[in-house]
Design a protein around this motif. Structure first.
Motif, PDB file in Angstrom:
ATOM      1  N   ASP A 115       0.914  -1.371   0.279  1.00 56.54           N
ATOM      2  CA  ASP A 115      -0.009   0.057  -0.087  1.00 56.54           C
ATOM      3  C   ASP A 115       0.728   1.136  -0.022  1.00 56.54           C
ATOM      4  N   ASP A 116       2.073   1.035   0.472  1.00 54.61           N
ATOM      5  CA  ASP A 116       2.819   2.349   0.678  1.00 54.61           C
ATOM      6  C   ASP A 116       3.770   2.713  -0.769  1.00 54.61           C
ATOM      7  N   LEU A 117       3.516   1.703  -1.695  1.00 56.25           N
ATOM      8  CA  LEU A 117       4.454   2.059  -2.767  1.00 56.25           C
ATOM      9  C   LEU A 117       3.578   3.054  -3.788  1.00 56.25           C
ATOM     10  N   SER A 118       4.286   4.100  -4.448  1.00 55.90           N
ATOM     11  CA  SER A 118       3.788   4.751  -5.399  1.00 55.90           C
ATOM     12  C   SER A 118       3.698   3.961  -6.791  1.00 55.90           C
ATOM     13  N   ILE A 119       3.104   4.617  -7.838  1.00 46.10           N
ATOM     14  CA  ILE A 119       3.039   4.246  -9.137  1.00 46.10           C
ATOM     15  C   ILE A 119       4.246   4.161  -9.352  1.00 46.10           C
ATOM     16  N   ASP A 120       5.199   5.033  -9.238  1.00 46.77           N
ATOM     17  CA  ASP A 120       6.650   5.225  -9.754  1.00 46.77           C
ATOM     18  C   ASP A 120       7.418   4.185  -8.989  1.00 46.77           C
ATOM     19  N   ASP A 121       7.059   4.046  -7.786  1.00 49.63           N
ATOM     20  CA  ASP A 121       7.806   2.816  -7.112  1.00 49.63           C
ATOM     21  C   ASP A 121       7.466   1.478  -7.915  1.00 49.63           C
ATOM     22  N   ILE A 122       6.386   1.323  -8.239  1.00 48.82           N
ATOM     23  CA  ILE A 122       5.906   0.200  -8.916  1.00 48.82           C
ATOM     24  C   ILE A 122       6.688  -0.084 -10.385  1.00 48.82           C
ATOM     25  N   ARG A 123       6.648   1.058 -10.834  1.00 47.39           N
ATOM     26  CA  ARG A 123       7.342   1.004 -12.354  1.00 47.39           C
ATOM     27  C   ARG A 123       9.025   0.641 -12.267  1.00 47.39           C
ATOM     28  N   ALA A 124       9.543   1.163 -11.018  1.00 50.30           N
ATOM     29  CA  ALA A 124      11.122   0.828 -10.823  1.00 50.30           C
ATOM     30  C   ALA A 124      11.094  -0.620 -10.490  1.00 50.30           C
ATOM     31  N   ILE A 125      10.348  -1.009  -9.932  1.00 47.35           N
ATOM     32  CA  ILE A 125      10.318  -2.384  -9.368  1.00 47.35           C
ATOM     33  C   ILE A 125      10.240  -3.538 -10.751  1.00 47.35           C
ATOM     34  N   VAL A 126       9.180  -3.143 -11.633  1.00 47.91           N
ATOM     35  CA  VAL A 126       9.149  -3.805 -13.002  1.00 47.91           C
ATOM     36  C   VAL A 126      10.388  -3.807 -13.857  1.00 47.91           C
ATOM     37  N   ASP A 127      10.801  -2.388 -13.747  1.00 50.75           N
ATOM     38  CA  ASP A 127      12.190  -2.301 -14.524  1.00 50.75           C
ATOM     39  C   ASP A 127      13.218  -3.145 -14.057  1.00 50.75           C
ATOM     40  N   ALA A 128      13.303  -2.975 -12.610  1.00 45.40           N
ATOM     41  CA  ALA A 128      14.486  -3.619 -12.124  1.00 45.40           C
ATOM     42  C   ALA A 128      14.564  -5.317 -12.352  1.00 45.40           C
ATOM     43  N   TYR A 129      13.253  -5.675 -12.128  1.00 45.33           N
ATOM     44  CA  TYR A 129      13.077  -7.365 -12.900  1.00 45.33           C
ATOM     45  C   TYR A 129      13.573  -7.351 -14.067  1.00 45.33           C
ATOM     46  N   ALA A 130      12.903  -6.744 -14.870  1.00 49.14           N
ATOM     47  CA  ALA A 130      13.360  -6.859 -16.390  1.00 49.14           C
ATOM     48  C   ALA A 130      15.063  -6.843 -16.787  1.00 49.14           C
ATOM     49  N   ALA A 131      15.766  -5.712 -15.985  1.00 50.96           N
ATOM     50  CA  ALA A 131      16.954  -5.360 -16.059  1.00 50.96           C
ATOM     51  C   ALA A 131      17.926  -6.721 -15.532  1.00 50.96           C
ATOM     52  N   ALA A 132      17.115  -7.173 -14.280  1.00 54.94           N
ATOM     53  CA  ALA A 132      18.102  -8.321 -13.627  1.00 54.94           C
ATOM     54  C   ALA A 132      17.777  -9.523 -14.561  1.00 54.94           C
ATOM     55  N   ALA A 133      16.866  -9.696 -15.116  1.00 52.73           N
ATOM     56  CA  ALA A 133      16.542 -10.988 -16.196  1.00 52.73           C
ATOM     57  C   ALA A 133      17.322 -10.941 -17.193  1.00 52.73           C
ATOM     58  N   VAL A 134      17.591  -9.698 -17.755  1.00 57.65           N
ATOM     59  CA  VAL A 134      18.747  -9.786 -18.834  1.00 57.65           C
ATOM     60  C   VAL A 134      20.120 -10.143 -18.465  1.00 57.65           C
ATOM     61  N   ARG A 135      20.266  -9.465 -17.385  1.00 58.02           N
ATOM     62  CA  ARG A 135      21.662  -9.962 -16.748  1.00 58.02           C
ATOM     63  C   ARG A 135      21.867 -11.402 -16.479  1.00 58.02           C
ATOM     64  N   CYS A 136      20.996 -12.225 -16.477  1.00 58.68           N
ATOM     65  CA  CYS A 136      21.032 -13.603 -16.489  1.00 58.68           C
ATOM     66  C   CYS A 136      21.453 -13.982 -17.528  1.00 58.68           C
ATOM     67  N   ILE A 137      20.881 -13.437 -18.577  1.00 63.74           N
ATOM     68  CA  ILE A 137      21.286 -14.080 -20.246  1.00 63.74           C
ATOM     69  C   ILE A 137      22.988 -13.571 -20.085  1.00 63.74           C
ATOM     70  N   ASP A 138      23.074 -12.337 -19.728  1.00 61.37           N
ATOM     71  CA  ASP A 138      24.605 -11.907 -19.988  1.00 61.37           C
ATOM     72  C   ASP A 138      25.539 -12.805 -19.163  1.00 61.37           C
ATOM     73  N   ALA A 139      25.173 -13.418 -18.205  1.00 61.57           N
ATOM     74  CA  ALA A 139      25.905 -14.098 -17.293  1.00 61.57           C
ATOM     75  C   ALA A 139      26.039 -15.537 -17.652  1.00 61.57           C
ATOM     76  N   GLY A 140      25.140 -15.918 -18.749  1.00 65.27           N
ATOM     77  CA  GLY A 140      25.417 -17.357 -19.615  1.00 65.27           C
ATOM     78  C   GLY A 140      24.341 -18.214 -18.654  1.00 65.27           C
ATOM     79  N   TYR A 141      23.400 -17.657 -17.941  1.00 66.02           N
ATOM     80  CA  TYR A 141      22.438 -18.955 -17.350  1.00 66.02           C
ATOM     81  C   TYR A 141      21.400 -19.412 -18.621  1.00 66.02           C
ATOM     82  N   ASP A 142      20.611 -20.425 -17.877  1.00 64.89           N
ATOM     83  CA  ASP A 142      19.915 -21.182 -18.882  1.00 64.89           C
ATOM     84  C   ASP A 142      18.544 -20.713 -18.719  1.00 64.89           C
ATOM     85  N   GLY A 143      18.191 -19.682 -17.757  1.00 61.13           N
ATOM     86  CA  GLY A 143      16.968 -19.291 -17.578  1.00 61.13           C
ATOM     87  C   GLY A 143      16.703 -18.515 -16.428  1.00 61.13           C
TER      88      GLY A 143
END
Ligand SMILES: Cc1cc2nc3c(=O)[nH]c(=O)nc-3n(C[C@H](O)[C@H](O)[C@H](O)COP(=O)(O)O)c2cc1C
Length: 472
Positions: A115-143
């Motif tokens: 409840d404490d999260l603003s819409i900007d906070d939510i956007r940042a969370i979504v973006d952080a997941y996407a960026a981290a997932a891309v790092r999994c590819i960069d680091a050679g993981y399978d998924g």
């Protein structure tokens, strides 16, 4: 065995159906970088031969926490890449990091809520997941596996306790909105890279959701683009037990027990949840693989679950912490050499205290599972195992002689049969302990017991003689 048949999930082919679900190790520093101890832990899991190893939850953001891996910036990629390479050199399994966002919590008892999260906070969370997932590819993981289970941010959005009044809370569809946005953003960022999700099939708290809603959650997340669903349970803040001066730990209440079911729970305690979700997905025409986890420990049980169509993959966290070679030994037909988890939950207690996660059965002070290729089995001393029982104290106390071994005796399994029934392994004790209190026996029944010693490679002594005992 079906357990050792490969399974293709999107572009990754798991060599078998054994999964090591994410298990925080507390081996990293607060800096979140991969270090030697972390590497040793996961190389050991890789050598053990599991089909999929999910690396412990690592943070997609920079919030302070105790010792925890991080994937919140590109500076973490080289260490993660090196770890992946070392695991590849060690074993055939696929590897996927579990990525997590968590909210702030303080020792005073305050904790941030969705409840404490603003819409900007939510956007940042979504973006952080996407960026981290891309790092999994960069680091050679399978998924990559998106952590939406237990007490953390995305799980808290899914929760029936999410009372936000905007588009992100209240009804099930609105509670799903942030998780679906995360899946959509991750999918967009990673293309056809394998993406899994772990979430609670039941919250296991008062007023929490159950299978009626979680089957729809699974379906919706699959629709949004995940390739597999891994079903966990509980682990919530709502019923966590506060401890003076300590941050709230979400596994201390009933929901924590359900997440990591201990000795008193039956085998496959949470299977019905995963089975219900899988059935629903199949009824909707989805073939997304489902991982079932929670006190699944024997090859017979794992095989039955697969053959009954209750799951596609078998998660084994504590059993593989206890003996990382579980898959390799079982595939070679040697379950009798597996060091078997006794669900004492010392690993869980260590996690809670931010201490290095180790196993109750490992030799004292060790931070990795012992390894040995020894083939010489331990033996009872000349006078035999000398198993004795005393039922005079409202429980059955067993005592036996210490076994002998060329490398050292590691522990003892305790087996029990009720009356003329089949023997079941009820517990284990680490050497040098040579006694056991069976506090679950009741007067009026005749029990039969035997014990077996084992060494570091899992070679066993012959069974001690069978002893009959009763509470007097
Ligand atoms: C020490 C410890 C750490 C855990 N860390 C995580 C984690 O990081 N992410 C997660 O999804 N589950 C975590 N779990 C839960 C396990 O993945 C698993 O669901 C649970 O232990 C039940 O499975 P088991 O009976 O095979 O151990 C952890 C469990 C333990 C014991």
């Amino acid at each position: 065995m079906k357990l050792f048949e490969p399974l293709k999930i999107n572009s990754m082919t798991l060599p078998n159906r054994v999964v090591v679900p994410a298990m925080v190790t507390r081996l990293s520093g607060e800096d979140g970088f991969v270090n030697g101890d972390i590497t040793d832990r996961y190389v050991r899991f890789a050598k053990g031969g599991a089909g999929l190893i999910v690396l412990e939850a690592m943070a997609v953001h920079g919030s302070k926490s105790g010792p925890l891996l991080r994937i919140s910036g590109d500076e973490f990629t080289p260490g993660l890449r090196e770890l992946r390479q070392k695991m590849k050199d060690a074993g055939p399994g696929c590897v996927a990091p579990q990525i997590i966002h968590f909210l702030k919590i303080s020792r005073s008892g305050w904790r941030q809520k969705v409840d404490d999260l603003s819409i900007d906070d939510i956007r940042a969370i979504v973006d952080a997941y996407a960026a981290a997932a891309v790092r999994c590819i960069d680091a050679g993981y399978d998924g990559v596996e998106l952590h939406m289970a237990h007490a953390y941010t995305l799980s808290s959005f899914l929760s029936r306790m999410n009372k936000r009044r905007d588009d992100y809370g209240g009804s099930l569809d609105r509670r799903l909105r942030v998780p679906v946005e995360v899946v959509t953003a991750v999918r967009k960022a990673v293309g056809d890279f394998p993406v899994g999700v772990r979430f609670d099939g039941e919250e296991c708290i008062k007023g929490g959701y159950t299978g009626d809603e979680s089957k729809l959650i699974a379906w919706r997340l699959v629709q949004a683009g995940v390739d597999y669903v891994s079903i966990s349970a509980g682990g919530k803040f709502e019923d966590a037990q506060p401890r003076e001066g300590e941050p709230l730990y979400p596994y201390t209440g009933y929901s924590g027990d359900r997440c990591m079911p201990g000795k008193t729970y039956p085998p496959a305690a949470n299977l019905y949840i995963a089975a219900g979700i899988r059935l629903f997905l199949r009824e909707q025409g989805s073939s997304a693989p489902v991982i079932a986890t929670g006190k699944i420990n024997t090859p017979e049980l794992a095989e039955k679950i697969l053959n009954d169509g209750h799951a596609d993959l078998i998660g084994m966290a504590r059993p593989i912490l206890c003996d990382p070679d579980w898959p390799r030994k079982v595939q070679a037909g040697h379950f009798d050499r597996v060091i078997r988890c006794c669900y004492a939950n010392v690993c869980k207690a260590k996690d809670e205290r931010f201490q290095t996660v180790s196993c109750f059965l490992w030799p004292k002070g060790e931070i990795q599972a012992p390894q040995s290729d020894d083939s010489v089995a331990p033996q009872w001393p000349e006078e035999g195992a000398g198993l004795k029982a005393d039922g005079s104290k409202g429980r059955i106390d067993l005592k036996w002689n210490a076994a002998k071994d060329n490398e050292g005796v590691y522990g003892y399994d305790v087996w029990r049969a009720l009356g003329e029934g089949d023997f079941e392994r009820v517990d284990a004790v680490p050497a040098p302990v040579t006694g056991y209190h069976d506090t679950t026996a009741v007067a009026g029944f005749e029990y039969r017991y035997y014990v077996q010693g084992y060494d570091y490679a899992g070679n066993r002594t012959p069974a001690s003689g069978i002893l009959q005992a009763r509470i007097s």
